[in-house]
Design a protein around this motif. Structure first.
Motif, mmCIF file in Angstrom:
data_model
loop_
_atom_site.group_PDB
_atom_site.id
_atom_site.type_symbol
_atom_site.label_atom_id
_atom_site.label_comp_id
_atom_site.label_asym_id
_atom_site.label_seq_id
_atom_site.Cartn_x
_atom_site.Cartn_y
_atom_site.Cartn_z
ATOM 1 N N THR A 138 40.121 37.056 41.773
ATOM 2 C CA THR A 138 38.847 37.343 41.280
ATOM 3 C C THR A 138 38.395 38.508 42.141
ATOM 4 O O THR A 138 38.993 38.653 43.176
ATOM 5 C CB THR A 138 37.794 36.227 41.554
ATOM 6 N N LEU A 139 37.210 39.289 42.028
ATOM 7 C CA LEU A 139 36.717 40.276 42.686
ATOM 8 C C LEU A 139 36.451 39.658 44.044
ATOM 9 O O LEU A 139 36.654 40.452 44.987
ATOM 10 C CB LEU A 139 35.564 40.883 41.971
ATOM 11 N N LYS A 140 35.778 38.646 44.257
ATOM 12 C CA LYS A 140 35.582 37.992 45.505
ATOM 13 C C LYS A 140 36.813 37.839 46.335
ATOM 14 O O LYS A 140 36.892 38.058 47.613
ATOM 15 C CB LYS A 140 34.723 36.728 45.613
ATOM 16 N N ALA A 141 37.879 37.499 45.554
ATOM 17 C CA ALA A 141 39.067 37.299 46.654
ATOM 18 C C ALA A 141 39.585 38.540 46.984
ATOM 19 O O ALA A 141 40.282 38.656 48.238
ATOM 20 C CB ALA A 141 40.247 36.448 45.578
ATOM 21 N N ARG A 142 39.448 39.581 46.150
ATOM 22 C CA ARG A 142 39.894 40.723 46.677
ATOM 23 C C ARG A 142 39.080 41.368 47.692
ATOM 24 O O ARG A 142 39.505 41.870 48.617
ATOM 25 C CB ARG A 142 39.874 42.008 45.322
ATOM 26 N N LEU A 143 37.572 41.491 47.837
ATOM 27 C CA LEU A 143 36.662 41.583 48.683
ATOM 28 C C LEU A 143 37.383 40.686 50.062
ATOM 29 O O LEU A 143 37.017 41.388 51.219
ATOM 30 C CB LEU A 143 35.400 41.480 48.388
ATOM 31 N N ASP A 144 37.528 39.369 49.892
ATOM 32 C CA ASP A 144 37.944 38.878 51.063
ATOM 33 C C ASP A 144 39.062 39.334 51.809
ATOM 34 O O ASP A 144 39.202 39.255 52.877
ATOM 35 C CB ASP A 144 38.226 37.304 50.857
ATOM 36 N N LEU A 145 39.933 39.979 51.093
ATOM 37 C CA LEU A 145 41.198 40.521 51.738
ATOM 38 C C LEU A 145 40.635 41.800 52.460
ATOM 39 O O LEU A 145 41.322 42.146 53.444
ATOM 40 C CB LEU A 145 42.276 41.021 50.541
ATOM 41 N N GLU A 146 39.874 42.422 51.897
ATOM 42 C CA GLU A 146 39.371 43.848 52.391
ATOM 43 C C GLU A 146 38.666 43.221 53.907
ATOM 44 O O GLU A 146 38.670 43.865 54.975
ATOM 45 C CB GLU A 146 38.220 44.429 51.608
ATOM 46 N N ASP A 147 37.604 42.282 53.862
ATOM 47 C CA ASP A 147 37.083 41.834 54.935
ATOM 48 C C ASP A 147 38.153 41.383 55.901
ATOM 49 O O ASP A 147 37.930 41.365 57.211
ATOM 50 C CB ASP A 147 36.293 40.559 54.762
ATOM 51 N N LEU A 148 39.233 40.521 55.741
ATOM 52 C CA LEU A 148 40.386 40.046 56.427
ATOM 53 C C LEU A 148 41.018 41.403 57.106
ATOM 54 O O LEU A 148 42.328 41.032 57.882
ATOM 55 C CB LEU A 148 41.008 39.098 55.861
ATOM 56 N N ASN A 149 41.004 42.607 56.376
ATOM 57 C CA ASN A 149 41.811 43.676 56.584
ATOM 58 C C ASN A 149 43.382 43.369 56.600
ATOM 59 O O ASN A 149 43.984 43.659 57.098
ATOM 60 C CB ASN A 149 41.482 44.057 57.991
ATOM 61 N N ILE A 150 43.711 42.708 55.205
ATOM 62 C CA ILE A 150 45.132 42.372 55.052
ATOM 63 C C ILE A 150 45.352 42.870 53.616
ATOM 64 O O ILE A 150 44.475 43.140 52.604
ATOM 65 C CB ILE A 150 45.356 40.837 54.954
ATOM 66 N N ARG A 151 46.721 42.945 53.288
ATOM 67 C CA ARG A 151 47.173 43.337 51.907
ATOM 68 C C ARG A 151 46.344 44.536 51.380
ATOM 69 O O ARG A 151 45.620 44.427 50.340
ATOM 70 C CB ARG A 151 46.840 42.241 50.837
ATOM 71 N N LYS A 152 46.359 45.590 51.962
ATOM 72 C CA LYS A 152 45.646 46.697 51.692
ATOM 73 C C LYS A 152 46.214 47.269 50.224
ATOM 74 O O LYS A 152 45.205 47.878 49.630
ATOM 75 C CB LYS A 152 45.897 47.924 52.679
ATOM 76 N N GLU A 153 47.066 46.942 49.816
ATOM 77 C CA GLU A 153 47.561 47.534 48.539
ATOM 78 C C GLU A 153 46.791 46.595 47.418
ATOM 79 O O GLU A 153 46.994 46.961 46.199
ATOM 80 C CB GLU A 153 49.279 47.234 48.319
ATOM 81 N N LEU A 154 46.172 45.481 47.742
ATOM 82 C CA LEU A 154 45.424 44.836 46.827
ATOM 83 C C LEU A 154 43.885 45.048 46.851
ATOM 84 O O LEU A 154 43.237 44.358 46.075
ATOM 85 C CB LEU A 154 45.652 43.177 46.856
#
Length: 184
Positions: A138-154
Motif C-alpha cells: 500500500t501507499l502507507k507501506a511504501r511511506l514506511d520504507l521511506e521513513d526507515l530509509n530502506i529499499r530505495k528502489e520502492l
C-alpha cells in the motif's frame, strides 16, 4: 510488550499506521550474515537473543496479574486500567494456561491455525495479484520504507500532482495474472 517470547525485551517501532515488532534477527546465530544486512531496518542487529523464559517463569509472572473484567464494566467504569510494572505484558490469564502440559510447550502462542493459514493465503494472493484492498503493498507501506530509509528502489516517485508506485518484483503482470487465474 506484546510478545510472550521476548517478554520485557520486546522491541517495537511505531510506523505511520501501526506498531511493528522488528528485532527478529536477534534469534539468528551471532555470525549469521543477515544480522549485518541493513536492508531490513537500516541497522545491523548485533544484540543477543532475549532470555528464554520457561513455562514456569511465565506462570509465576501470571500469578501477579489481578483478575479484572476487560472493557467497560461497572467495576472499572470511567477509568483506565493501571498496570503494575511487575505484571509485564500480561493483562489476563488465559484458560489455556491452566492445562497441565502448557508450561512444557516450546511455543506457547495461542494461534488458530486455520485462520492464520487463510489470512496468509489471502494476503499472499492479494499481493501477487495486486488486488485493490487485499494487497499489503500500500501507499502507507511504501511511506514506511521511506521513513526507515530502506529499499530505495520502492520509494514513491513524485509525478505531477500525484505519486507513482514503482512495481515490485513479486507482483504479477496482467498476462501472468490471467495465466494464474486460468491455472486455478
Amino acid at each position: 510488550m506484546a510478545c510472550p517470547v521476548c517478554n520485557e525485551k520486546t522491541s517495537s517501532l511505531a510506523l505511520r499506521s501501526k506498531i511493528c515488532y522488528m528485532s527478529h534477527r536477534r534469534y539468528l546465530p551471532s555470525n549469521h550474515p543477515w544480522r549485518k544486512n541493513k536492508q531490513h531496518d537500516s541497522r545491523c542487529e548485533m544484540r543477543p537473543a532475549p532470555k528464554e523464559y520457561s513455562g514456569n517463569d511465565i506462570l509465576k509472572q501470571l500469578e501477579r496479574v489481578k483478575d479484572e473484567m476487560p472493557g467497560k464494566s461497572p467495576h472499572n467504569k470511567d477509568r483506565k486500567r493501571k498496570r503494575d510494572a511487575s505484571e509485564l505484558n500480561w493483562t489476563k490469564k488465559s484458560i489455556f494456561f491452566e492445562l497441565e502440559y502448557w508450561s512444557h510447550l516450546k511455543i506457547r502462542h495461542i494461534l488458530d491455525v486455520m485462520h492464520v493459514e487463510k489470512n496468509i493465503c489471502d494476503n499472499v494472493v492479494g499481493t501477487l495479484l495486486n488486488i485493490e484492498g487485499k494487497t499489503k503493498d500500500t501507499l502507507k507501506a511504501r511511506l514506511d520504507l521511506e521513513d526507515l530509509n530502506i529499499r530505495k528502489e520502492l520509494h514513491l516517485l513524485q509525478q505531477g500532482n500525484g505519486f507513482l508506485k514503482p512495481p515490485v518484483t513479486y507482483t504479477l503482470t496482467l498476462k501472468e495474472r490471467r495465466e494464474y487465474c486460468q491455472f486455478l
